[in-house]
Design a protein around this motif. Sequence first.
Motif, mmCIF file in Angstrom:
data_model
loop_
_atom_site.group_PDB
_atom_site.id
_atom_site.type_symbol
_atom_site.label_atom_id
_atom_site.label_comp_id
_atom_site.label_asym_id
_atom_site.label_seq_id
_atom_site.Cartn_x
_atom_site.Cartn_y
_atom_site.Cartn_z
ATOM 1 N N TYR A 156 -1.430 2.673 0.694
ATOM 2 C CA TYR A 156 -0.496 1.932 -0.144
ATOM 3 C C TYR A 156 0.817 2.706 -0.306
ATOM 4 N N ALA A 213 4.545 1.503 0.565
ATOM 5 C CA ALA A 213 5.617 1.581 -0.434
ATOM 6 C C ALA A 213 6.858 2.259 0.141
ATOM 7 N N THR A 243 2.196 8.400 -3.231
ATOM 8 C CA THR A 243 3.509 8.280 -2.589
ATOM 9 C C THR A 243 4.318 9.553 -2.769
#
Length: 257
Positions: A215, A219, A39
């Motif tokens: 993912y 997020a 991220t």
Amino acid sequence: MNLPYQLLTFAVLATCWELYADVRGGLLLPGFAETVRATAGLLGEAELWRALYVSNQALVLGFALAVVVGVPLGTALGRFRLLERYADVHLNILLVTPMAALIPLLVMSVGVGTVSRVVLVALFSVVMVIVNSRAGVRQVDPALIEMARSFGAGERTVWARILLPAALPAVMTGVRLGLGRAVTGMVLVELLMVSDGIGGLILTYRGLLKAPQLYGTIAVILAEALLLGAAAHWAERRLTRWTRPNPSRTRTARSQR
């Protein structure tokens, strides 16, 4: 007050995620720490910000359309029973219809582009705005309206002094709930109809089996939804401060007793 408990819950979930990924994870299930690193890496890439810009265009336009249409329509339905008789069946259809089923109809009617994405986002959120606005007007005590009428108040005065102030908390709740639905519609339309924006990025990472980036993108979407929800909640509290009791006045009244 609730921040320590929220942080504790988040820490427990992150630990469980990391432990489960170590035991059962693999190529398609990265650990929590790996997802955090992915991220952070995505936040430094122009591709993510371009996707957010494209997606949020439909989000802003669609949600604005839902509010502009939903608030007046919902308050009118709550005030005028005859209008509600004609519109109630259509509102119930929107409440029970899976919005994903409307995507082929939108593609055939307006094509694949910004217009169809904006329309779908608006359809996702406008129902919550209409229903809550209608409920806010309906919950106004009829005795207040009758009292205003007895003092010579016209329809405009009733709206300005009674109906709209009393319905504002419910209207703001509908706006906040509609905003969450708008984010859902934004992502869904890009996953099922237009492979662009955040939805297109998710499909790309899924096809390349880049699970940490996948993912991480999800997020980012969750973080945006939480920030928008917090902003809507703040606006709701600011606009409806008069509906909450004043703690200082409450303490003063108790001391006087």
